[in-house]
Motif scaffolding. Sequence first.
Motif, PDB file in Angstrom:
ATOM      1  N   ALA A 127       1.654   3.845  11.185  1.00  0.00           N
ATOM      2  CA  ALA A 127       2.219   5.054  11.781  1.00  0.00           C
ATOM      3  C   ALA A 127       2.535   4.853  13.258  1.00  0.00           C
ATOM      4  CB  ALA A 127       1.243   6.222  11.599  1.00  0.00           C
ATOM      5  N   ALA A 128       1.750   4.038  13.943  1.00  0.00           N
ATOM      6  CA  ALA A 128       1.960   3.855  15.386  1.00  0.00           C
ATOM      7  C   ALA A 128       3.309   3.215  15.681  1.00  0.00           C
ATOM      8  CB  ALA A 128       0.827   3.011  15.970  1.00  0.00           C
ATOM      9  N   THR A 129       3.706   2.251  14.860  1.00  0.00           N
ATOM     10  CA  THR A 129       4.977   1.558  15.078  1.00  0.00           C
ATOM     11  C   THR A 129       6.065   1.996  14.109  1.00  0.00           C
ATOM     12  OG1 THR A 129       4.350  -0.269  13.620  1.00  0.00           O
ATOM     13  CG2 THR A 129       3.770  -0.481  15.953  1.00  0.00           C
ATOM     14  N   GLN A 130       5.714   2.971  13.230  1.00  0.00           N
ATOM     15  CA  GLN A 130       6.678   3.465  12.230  1.00  0.00           C
ATOM     16  C   GLN A 130       7.246   2.316  11.395  1.00  0.00           C
ATOM     17  OE1 GLN A 130       7.892   7.205  11.938  1.00  0.00           O
ATOM     18  NE2 GLN A 130       5.732   6.858  12.372  1.00  0.00           N
ATOM     19  N   THR A 131       6.329   1.496  10.877  1.00  0.00           N
ATOM     20  CA  THR A 131       6.730   0.296  10.157  1.00  0.00           C
ATOM     21  C   THR A 131       6.066   0.231   8.789  1.00  0.00           C
ATOM     22  OG1 THR A 131       6.977  -0.919  12.231  1.00  0.00           O
ATOM     23  CG2 THR A 131       6.804  -2.228  10.223  1.00  0.00           C
ATOM     24  N   LEU A 132       6.870  -0.053   7.776  1.00  0.00           N
ATOM     25  CA  LEU A 132       6.350  -0.345   6.446  1.00  0.00           C
ATOM     26  C   LEU A 132       6.243  -1.856   6.323  1.00  0.00           C
ATOM     27  CD1 LEU A 132       5.554   0.966   3.702  1.00  0.00           C
ATOM     28  CD2 LEU A 132       7.895   0.522   2.947  1.00  0.00           C
ATOM     29  N   VAL A 133       5.020  -2.322   6.061  1.00  0.00           N
ATOM     30  CA  VAL A 133       4.743  -3.759   5.986  1.00  0.00           C
ATOM     31  C   VAL A 133       4.492  -4.116   4.525  1.00  0.00           C
ATOM     32  CG1 VAL A 133       3.295  -5.650   6.791  1.00  0.00           C
ATOM     33  CG2 VAL A 133       3.705  -3.661   8.269  1.00  0.00           C
ATOM     34  N   LEU A 134       5.286  -5.050   3.995  1.00  0.00           N
ATOM     35  CA  LEU A 134       5.192  -5.417   2.585  1.00  0.00           C
ATOM     36  C   LEU A 134       4.756  -6.870   2.439  1.00  0.00           C
ATOM     37  CD1 LEU A 134       8.202  -3.705   2.978  1.00  0.00           C
ATOM     38  CD2 LEU A 134       7.676  -3.423   0.562  1.00  0.00           C
ATOM     39  N   HIS A 135       3.844  -7.103   1.493  1.00  0.00           N
ATOM     40  CA  HIS A 135       3.353  -8.444   1.194  1.00  0.00           C
ATOM     41  C   HIS A 135       3.593  -8.715  -0.291  1.00  0.00           C
ATOM     42  CE1 HIS A 135       1.117  -8.134   5.014  1.00  0.00           C
ATOM     43  NE2 HIS A 135       0.812  -6.921   4.607  1.00  0.00           N
ATOM     44  N   THR A 136       4.250  -9.809  -0.614  1.00  0.00           N
ATOM     45  CA  THR A 136       4.535 -10.141  -2.004  1.00  0.00           C
ATOM     46  C   THR A 136       4.249 -11.611  -2.253  1.00  0.00           C
ATOM     47  OG1 THR A 136       6.325  -8.505  -2.051  1.00  0.00           O
ATOM     48  CG2 THR A 136       6.273 -10.110  -3.831  1.00  0.00           C
ATOM     49  N   THR A 137       3.559 -11.897  -3.364  1.00  0.00           N
ATOM     50  CA  THR A 137       3.421 -13.271  -3.829  1.00  0.00           C
ATOM     51  C   THR A 137       4.032 -13.331  -5.221  1.00  0.00           C
ATOM     52  OG1 THR A 137       1.223 -12.825  -4.751  1.00  0.00           O
ATOM     53  CG2 THR A 137       1.333 -13.715  -2.514  1.00  0.00           C
ATOM     54  N   GLU A 138       4.690 -14.424  -5.542  1.00  0.00           N
ATOM     55  CA  GLU A 138       5.328 -14.548  -6.842  1.00  0.00           C
ATOM     56  C   GLU A 138       5.005 -15.886  -7.472  1.00  0.00           C
ATOM     57  OE1 GLU A 138       9.557 -14.403  -6.650  1.00  0.00           O
ATOM     58  OE2 GLU A 138       9.729 -16.023  -5.212  1.00  0.00           O
ATOM     59  N   GLY A 139       4.945 -15.878  -8.795  1.00  0.00           N
ATOM     60  CA  GLY A 139       4.695 -17.099  -9.542  1.00  0.00           C
ATOM     61  C   GLY A 139       3.216 -17.412  -9.667  1.00  0.00           C
ATOM     62  N   ALA A 140       2.893 -18.253 -10.620  1.00  0.00           N
ATOM     63  CA  ALA A 140       1.509 -18.681 -10.783  1.00  0.00           C
ATOM     64  C   ALA A 140       1.100 -19.523  -9.581  1.00  0.00           C
ATOM     65  CB  ALA A 140       1.369 -19.494 -12.070  1.00  0.00           C
ATOM     66  N   ALA A 141      -0.210 -19.535  -9.281  1.00  0.00           N
ATOM     67  CA  ALA A 141      -0.711 -20.271  -8.125  1.00  0.00           C
ATOM     68  C   ALA A 141      -0.339 -21.748  -8.243  1.00  0.00           C
ATOM     69  CB  ALA A 141      -2.228 -20.119  -8.038  1.00  0.00           C
ATOM     70  N   PRO A 142       0.037 -22.425  -7.139  1.00  0.00           N
ATOM     71  CA  PRO A 142       0.152 -21.879  -5.781  1.00  0.00           C
ATOM     72  C   PRO A 142       1.366 -20.967  -5.643  1.00  0.00           C
ATOM     73  CG  PRO A 142       0.961 -24.126  -5.811  1.00  0.00           C
ATOM     74  CD  PRO A 142       0.381 -23.868  -7.182  1.00  0.00           C
TER      75      PRO A 142
END
Length: 273
Positions: A216-231
């Motif tokens: 809320a302070a910076t009015q930013t939506l932060v998204l984290h995505t990982t795809e595929g089997a490890a690694p």
Amino acid sequence: MSWLISLGLFSSPLAAQLSPHGDDGDAACSRFFKLLEAPPFRGKITHLKVDDRSIMATIERGDLQQVSIRHTPGQDWDKARRIAERLKQDGVYEFPAVLADDYQAPLDGFVPQATTDAMRALSGFIGEWRMRFTTGPGKDMKEAITIRYFWNNDGTGLWREVHLPASMSSAPGAQNAGKPRVNAMLTTYDPETKRYREISSTPSTKEMKESAEWDAATQTLVLHTTEGAAPHTTHHSTRRLVSPDRIEFHTKATKPDGSLLYELEGYYERIKP
């Protein structure tokens, strides 16, 4: 192409068809309740036939994938008939929400509004935007991409529709020639984890883990995505409300060994509220 897919601008070529085999062996069709297993999506009823022997329907999603329904007496037939009675030829519905026992059809002229504080926090995104890249693979694109944000019908989710220009709107099948293509994502909030999640309407064969948080302070939506089997391949993205008429975004993708896959940034400029 991977940078387009990660931004939700293009469907993965490995996207799974939403019409899995029915319980009666129909390879091209699905029973209504298979849609409960699918990611949320908006679709238009392009064909609907209901009689005492079967329910047959075709749903066209925004990404131009066709979903075929064939439901016959035997499994939850009465419930399936009640659902079918809600649907109208050429009507646009949210799936799987329209399948719910307590579903209530929106009134004519109804404009959804956010119904939770978590969703109201994202109100600044609502509207129609023109997307431009300033660095990265998309900076030489001559055509603009249109982004549209709006609430889902019950106000607990935020739709993000990506309207692709003609040069990127091709889809298999002659019936899709000249049709605009729209890829969609739905952002929801989990009060237990206190985190958001942006879910793509396009089913994928890749294992995807994604979450988001609102600063809320910076009015930013932060998204984290990982795809595929490890690694994993990891995507880190931000969308910041700089002003009521401008959103700035940044995306960085890294390979499993930590090296940079690509990095890009740009902005949205408001077209209309």
